[in-house]
Design a protein around this motif. Structure first.
Motif, PDB file in Angstrom:
ATOM      1  N   GLU A  44       2.828 -13.502  -6.794  1.00  0.00           N
ATOM      2  CA  GLU A  44       3.772 -14.478  -7.324  1.00  0.00           C
ATOM      3  C   GLU A  44       3.831 -15.714  -6.434  1.00  0.00           C
ATOM      4  OE1 GLU A  44       6.477 -16.131  -9.931  1.00  0.00           O
ATOM      5  OE2 GLU A  44       5.209 -14.352 -10.136  1.00  0.00           O
ATOM      6  N   GLN A  45       3.847 -15.497  -5.130  1.00  0.00           N
ATOM      7  CA  GLN A  45       3.854 -16.630  -4.205  1.00  0.00           C
ATOM      8  C   GLN A  45       2.577 -17.452  -4.328  1.00  0.00           C
ATOM      9  OE1 GLN A  45       4.563 -14.964  -0.343  1.00  0.00           O
ATOM     10  NE2 GLN A  45       6.708 -14.442  -0.781  1.00  0.00           N
ATOM     11  N   GLU A  46       1.465 -16.754  -4.501  1.00  0.00           N
ATOM     12  CA  GLU A  46       0.204 -17.476  -4.661  1.00  0.00           C
ATOM     13  C   GLU A  46       0.208 -18.307  -5.946  1.00  0.00           C
ATOM     14  OE1 GLU A  46      -2.797 -14.516  -4.507  1.00  0.00           O
ATOM     15  OE2 GLU A  46      -2.656 -14.220  -2.333  1.00  0.00           O
ATOM     16  N   ARG A  47       0.768 -17.758  -7.029  1.00  0.00           N
ATOM     17  CA  ARG A  47       0.851 -18.525  -8.274  1.00  0.00           C
ATOM     18  C   ARG A  47       1.740 -19.758  -8.109  1.00  0.00           C
ATOM     19  NH1 ARG A  47       0.892 -13.339 -10.791  1.00  0.00           N
ATOM     20  NH2 ARG A  47       3.177 -13.305 -10.739  1.00  0.00           N
ATOM     21  N   LYS A  48       2.882 -19.561  -7.441  1.00  0.00           N
ATOM     22  CA  LYS A  48       3.758 -20.700  -7.201  1.00  0.00           C
ATOM     23  C   LYS A  48       3.075 -21.759  -6.346  1.00  0.00           C
ATOM     24  CE  LYS A  48       8.142 -18.211  -7.647  1.00  0.00           C
ATOM     25  NZ  LYS A  48       9.395 -17.787  -6.948  1.00  0.00           N
ATOM     26  N   PHE A  64       4.653   2.511  -3.634  1.00  0.00           N
ATOM     27  CA  PHE A  64       5.547   1.612  -4.356  1.00  0.00           C
ATOM     28  C   PHE A  64       5.785   0.324  -3.566  1.00  0.00           C
ATOM     29  CE2 PHE A  64       9.915   0.094  -5.069  1.00  0.00           C
ATOM     30  CZ  PHE A  64       9.845  -0.204  -6.417  1.00  0.00           C
ATOM     31  N   GLU A  65       6.046   0.470  -2.270  1.00  0.00           N
ATOM     32  CA  GLU A  65       6.272  -0.719  -1.447  1.00  0.00           C
ATOM     33  C   GLU A  65       5.028  -1.596  -1.392  1.00  0.00           C
ATOM     34  OE1 GLU A  65       7.558   0.829   2.259  1.00  0.00           O
ATOM     35  OE2 GLU A  65       9.638   1.190   1.607  1.00  0.00           O
ATOM     36  N   ALA A  66       3.867  -0.961  -1.325  1.00  0.00           N
ATOM     37  CA  ALA A  66       2.628  -1.740  -1.311  1.00  0.00           C
ATOM     38  C   ALA A  66       2.449  -2.498  -2.619  1.00  0.00           C
ATOM     39  CB  ALA A  66       1.435  -0.818  -1.055  1.00  0.00           C
ATOM     40  N   LYS A  67       2.798  -1.856  -3.718  1.00  0.00           N
ATOM     41  CA  LYS A  67       2.699  -2.524  -5.019  1.00  0.00           C
ATOM     42  C   LYS A  67       3.660  -3.699  -5.099  1.00  0.00           C
ATOM     43  CE  LYS A  67       3.179  -1.695  -9.976  1.00  0.00           C
ATOM     44  NZ  LYS A  67       3.512  -0.694 -11.022  1.00  0.00           N
ATOM     45  N   GLN A  68       4.909  -3.479  -4.634  1.00  0.00           N
ATOM     46  CA  GLN A  68       5.884  -4.560  -4.655  1.00  0.00           C
ATOM     47  C   GLN A  68       5.425  -5.727  -3.790  1.00  0.00           C
ATOM     48  OE1 GLN A  68       7.714  -3.528  -7.460  1.00  0.00           O
ATOM     49  NE2 GLN A  68       9.292  -4.647  -6.357  1.00  0.00           N
ATOM     50  N   ALA A  69       4.895  -5.412  -2.599  1.00  0.00           N
ATOM     51  CA  ALA A  69       4.419  -6.473  -1.718  1.00  0.00           C
ATOM     52  C   ALA A  69       3.258  -7.233  -2.354  1.00  0.00           C
ATOM     53  CB  ALA A  69       3.996  -5.876  -0.375  1.00  0.00           C
ATOM     54  N   ARG A  70       2.375  -6.507  -3.028  1.00  0.00           N
ATOM     55  CA  ARG A  70       1.250  -7.157  -3.689  1.00  0.00           C
ATOM     56  C   ARG A  70       1.731  -8.074  -4.813  1.00  0.00           C
ATOM     57  NH1 ARG A  70      -0.881  -3.036  -5.433  1.00  0.00           N
ATOM     58  NH2 ARG A  70      -0.435  -3.180  -7.653  1.00  0.00           N
ATOM     59  N   MET A  71       2.686  -7.601  -5.604  1.00  0.00           N
ATOM     60  CA  MET A  71       3.206  -8.417  -6.695  1.00  0.00           C
ATOM     61  C   MET A  71       3.902  -9.673  -6.158  1.00  0.00           C
ATOM     62  SD  MET A  71       4.669  -5.392  -9.193  1.00  0.00           S
ATOM     63  CE  MET A  71       5.280  -6.553 -10.403  1.00  0.00           C
TER      64      MET A  71
END
Length: 730
Positions: A472-476, A461-468
Motif C-alpha cells: 500500500e505504501q509503495e502504491r501511494k 499473519f503478521e508477515a502478510k499484514q506487513a506485506r500488504m
C-alpha cells in the motif's frame, strides 16, 4: 573454563549421585552365541521407527521387492527411510498394531515373504577413506541407521549437528539395565566390525580422543575389544563400575569427565558426542558392506522362554513369531515386556512387529514378576529424591503431574527426567511415578505443539499484514511520484492540468448521460421507473398504418372488378359467341404481356448489382403485391367470362334475333372495354417495374436478386394459369 579433555585424560572416574544396584540377571542369555530364527511368512514394517517423522512411501500394493530395497524416502536427515527385510510382495499398506503400551496402531507396510530372501545388488567398498565425510554421512542416512541404544535418534543428523564440535567421542558399551545382553554378545562376536565403525565415526567427526566405556561386569567383551584393537592407541577402552543407570548418556559423561551437560543442552555443547556400540556396528555395515539397517540383535530372556539367548531378528518380524520359535509358554497372567525391567514397556499385543527400538523381549514367570501393589499415599520418605540420578524431586513432580500443574512441572525440570524408573523402584508406597511423569511430558508436549502452531500462524499473519502495508505504501508512493510529475509538466507547459480536464469531461459526459436517461424514462403510479419506448412505438405504428393502407387499396380494386363483372354479366348474356372470341383474343394478349413482363424482370436483374437494400426491399414488395393483384383480377375475369358463356348458352335458344344483334353489339363493346382495362393493368405493371429499375441503382445485389427471382416465379405461374384457362375456353 574447564577443558573436557584434560579431565578425561586425568584417568579419574567421577561417581554420579543416586543410582541403584538391582539384580543383573544377565546370565540367562549371555552364554550362547548370537543365533538366527526361521523367516516369518509375513512382515509388518512400520513407516516410522525412529525419533522424528515418517518418510514418503515408494511402493504400492502388489509390488515385488527385494531384501534391502527402500520402502520409504525422506526429505532430510531427520526423516529416515525403512527397507524391506526380505524379498516378497507388498500385500497392504495400512495401520497396524505397534510395539507400544498405548496399543494404538501405526501405519505399516505388510510384506508377504516369498522365502527366497533375495537381496538387491550391494556396492561394498574396501576403504572408507576414499569417500568424503559428506558422502559417508549420506550413506549412513540412506541405510536408515538410528541410535540403537534406546533413543533411536537419526544417526546421520546427530553426526552432522556435532560437526567440528566434538573433542571427545564416547562409544557406550555399558549396557547397565538388568537382563539385557545384546551389546555384550555383539562386542564379543563382532569386535572387529565395531572398531571399524568407530574409526568411520572418528574420520567424519575428527575428535581428539575416542573412548569405549564398558562396565566391569563384562570381562569377555572388554577382552574382545582390546584384542580387536591390536595394540593401537587411537581408541581407548575404559572400564567403569557397574551401577544403574551408568549407561545413560549424561551419567556416563559425568563418570568419565566429571562434567554435567547443561539442562536443555546437548552433549556437543561441552565437546562430547556419544554413540552406542550397536550403532557403530550398523555404521560399519552401511558404509563398508552397503547394507541398510534391516535387522538387529535382540535379547530373549525370562523364565517363560525356554531357548533364552540373543538372536539376529529382521525388522518387521511379528513378536509372536519370535516367541513361538524360542519356546515361549503363553500365560495370560504374565505380560511380555519390550526392554528391560527398569525402562521396559508392557506389550499389549503380541502381533506387534520388531522395530529398531526393540532391544529385548522379557517374558517373566511368577518368580520374576508379581502384580503391582496397590498405590498408596506418599509418605514423603525422600527415597525417590535420594536415588534420582539427575537430582530431581520426584515427590514434588508427582503432585504437579496429578494436579496437571504444567507450569510447575516445567519449573521443576521435568524435561530432565531420563525415565530410568529408579524412583518407582524404590518407592515404598508403590506409586508408579514413571507413568505419571510420562503422561505429564506428553501433555506438556501437546500444549507446546499447539502454541508452536499458533505462533507460526501469528507470524504468517503478521508477515502478510506487513506485506500488504508495504505494498500500500509503495502504491501511494507511486501515485505521489506520478502526481508530482504531472505538476512539473503543467508548470512547464503553463496550461490546463490534463488530468483535471479529463476528469471534468468525464463528469460532464456522465451528467449528460444521466439527464438523457431521465428524459427517456417514465414513472408509473407505483413509482416504478420504466424506459421510454416512444421511438420504437412510433415506428411500429407507421408500419401498421402502411400495411392497413395497402390492404384497403387491394380491397377497393377487388370490389371494382367485382362490380364491373356483375354488370357485364347482365349485358353480355346475348353475345356468347362474340365473348368467347374476345376472351381467346384476350388470352393471347395476356400471353404477350407475360413475355413483356419477363423481359422487364430480366432488365431488372441486369441493373440490380448496385441497388439500395432498403429501396430494393420496398420495390420487391410492391412488385409482388401488384403481381398478386393482377393474377387475382385475371382469375376473376376468367370466372366472369365462364359464367357469361354458361348463362348465354342457357338463354340462347330463346333470344329474339333483333335483341340478339343488339346484345351482340353491346357485348362487343363491353369486351373491347374489358380488353382496354387489361391493357391498362399491364401498362401499370410496366410502370411499376420501370420505377423499380429507376430506383435500383443502390439496391443490395443479393436481396435484389432474390426479389427478382420471386417476381419471375409469380409472373411465370400467372402465365401458366392464363394459358390453361384459354385452353379450357377453347
Amino acid at each position: 573454563m574447564v577443558d573436557v579433555l584434560s579431565r578425561f585424560n586425568s584417568g579419574k572416574l567421577w561417581d554420579f549421585k543416586g543410582g541403584i544396584h538391582p539384580p543383573e540377571m544377565k546370565d540367562q542369555s549371555n552364554h550362547q552365541p548370537i543365533k538366527t530364527l526361521p523367516l516369518s511368512k509375513d512382515f509388518y514394517i512400520p513407516l516410522k521407527q525412529h525419533t522424528g517423522l515418517a518418510g514418503h512411501i515408494l511402493v504400492k500394493v502388489g509390488d515385488y521387492v527385494l531384501k534391502g530395497q527402500p520402502l520409504t524416502q525422506g526429505d532430510c536427515l531427520r526423516v529416515l527411510p525403512v527397507h524391506a527385510p526380505t524379498s516378497g510382495t507388498i500385500k497392504n499398506i495400512a495401520p497396524y498394531v505397534a510395539a507400544h503400551p498405548s496399543g494404538l496402531d501405526e501405519m505399516a507396510i505388510h510384506l508377504q515373504a516369498d522365502g527366497l530372501d533375495q537381496s538387491i545388488e550391494p556396492h561394498p567398498i574396501d576403504d572408507f577413506l576414499s569417500l568424503t565425510a559428506e558422502q559417508l554421512i549420506e550413506k549412513i542416512y540412506l541405510a536408515g541407521v538410528a541410535g540403537l541404544g534406546g533413543a533411536v535418534f537419526p544417526t546421520a543428523a546427530k553426526i552432522q549437528s556435532a560437526d567440528k564440535k566434538v573433542k571427545l567421542l564416547i562409544i557406550n558399551g555399558a549396557e547397565c539395565e538388568p537382563y539385557i545382553t545384546c551389546d555384550d554378545r555383539l562386542m564379543r562376536e563382532c569386535a572387529d566390525e565395531i572398531i571399524e565403525g568407530i574409526r568411520i565415526l572418528r574420520y567424519i567427526l575428527r575428535p581428539e580422543k575416542v573412548v569405549i566405556a564398558i562396565e566391569d561386569n563384562k570381562p569377555q567383551a572388554i577382552e574382545a575389544i582390546n584384542t580387536a584393537l591390536h595394540g593401537a592407541n587411537d581408541i581407548e577402552v575404559r572400564v567403569i563400575p557397574t551401577k544403574y543407570p551408568s549407561g545413560a548418556a549424561k551419567q556416563l559423561i559425568y563418570l568419565l569427565t566429571g562434567m554435567e551437560v547443561p539442562s536443555g543442552s546437548r552433549s556437543s555443547s561441552i565437546g562430547v558426542l556419544m554413540h552406542n556400540v550397536g550403532t557403530a556396528f550398523a555404521i560399519k555395515r552401511a558404509v563398508i558392506n552397503d547394507e541398510p539397517l534391516i535387522e538387529r540383535v535382540i535379547t530373549l530372556t525370562g523364565d517363560k522362554i525356554q531357548e533364552k539367548g540373543n538372536y539376529r531378528i529382521p525388522l518387521g518380524t511379528p513378536i509372536y513369531h519370535v516367541l513361538t520359535h524360542t519356546g515361549y509358554q503363553f500365560d495370560e497372567r504374565f505380560p511380555v515386556f519390550v526392554g528391560g525391567p527398569m525402562m521396559g514397556l508392557e506389550l499389549p499385543d503380541l502381533n506387534a512387529p520388531v522395530t529398531k527400538i526393540v532391544n529385548c523381549l522379557l517374558a517373566p514367570d511368577h518368580f520374576e514378576y508379581t502384580e503391582p501393589e496397590p498405590e498408596q499415599a506418599c509418605i514423603r520418605c525422600s527415597n525417590c529424591s535420594d536415588a534420582c540420578p539427575v537430582n530431581l524431586m520426584p515427590q514434588q513432580l508427582y503432585w504437579f503431574a496429578r494436579s496437571e500443574d504444567h507450569k510447575k512441572s516445567e519449573e521443576y525440570a521435568l524435561k530432565d527426567c531420563i525415565e530410568c524408573g529408579i524412583c518407582a523402584y524404590v518407592c515404598p508406597s508403590h506409586i508408579p511415578l514413571i507413568q505419571y511423569f510420562r503422561q505429564e511430558k506428553a501433555k506438556i508436549w501437546q500444549i507446546k505443539e499447539k502454541q508452536k502452531k499458533s505462533e507460526e500462524a501469528k507470524i504468517r499473519f503478521e508477515a502478510k499484514q506487513a506485506r500488504m502495508e508495504r505494498e500500500e505504501q509503495e502504491r501511494k508512493a507511486r501515485s505521489q511520484r506520478a502526481a508530482e510529475a504531472r505538476r512539473e509538466e503543467l508548470a512547464k507547459t503553463k496550461g490546463e492540468d490534463p488530468v483535471k480536464a479529463a476528469l471534468a469531461r468525464l463528469k460532464a459526459k456522465k451528467t449528460g448521460a444521466e439527464e438523457t436517461n431521465q428524459q427517456k424514462t417514465l414513472t408509473t403510479e407505483k413509482g416504478e421507473v420504466l424506459p421510454d419506448n416512444s421511438d420504437m412505438m412510433a415506428l411500429r405504428k407507421a408500419r401498421r398504418l402502411a400495411r392497413q393502407q395497402n390492404e384497403t387499396n387491394t380491397e377497393n380494386l377487388e370490389n371494382h372488378v367485382e362490380e364491373v363483372s356483375t354488370a357485364e354479366t347482365k349485358k353480355a348474356s346475348v353475345a356468347a359467341a362474340i365473348a368467347r372470341a374476345k376472351a381467346k383474343k384476350l388470352a393471347q394478349a395476356n400471353a404477350d404481356n407475360n413475355i413483356a413482363t419477363e423481359n422487364v424482370e430480366e432488365k431488372t436483374n441486369e441493373n440490380s448489382t448496385a441497388l439500395d437494400p432498403k429501396k430494393a426491399a420496398v420495390a420487391a414488395a410492391i412488385a409482388r403485391a401488384k403481381a398478386k393483384k393482377l393474377a387475382q383480377a385475371n382469375a376473376d375475369n376468367d370466372i366472369v367470362t365462364e359464367n357469361v358463356e354458361e348463362k348465354t348458352n342457357e338463354n340462347s335458344t330463346a333470344l329474339d334475333p333483333k335483341k340478339a344483334a343488339v346484345a351482340a353489339a353491346i357485348a362487343r363493346a363491353k369486351a373491347k372495354k374489358l380488353a382496354q382495362a387489361n391493357a391498362d393493368s399491364n401498362i401499370t405493371t410496366e410502370n411499376v417495374e420501370e420505377k423499380t429499375n429507376e430506383n435500383s441503382t443502390a439496391l443490395d445485389p443479393k436481396k435484389a436478386a432474390v426479389a427478382a427471382a420471386i417476381a419471375r416465379a409469380k409472373a411465370k405461374k400467372l402465365a401458366q394459369t392464363k394459358q390453361q384457362l384459354g385452353k379450357s375456353q377453347e
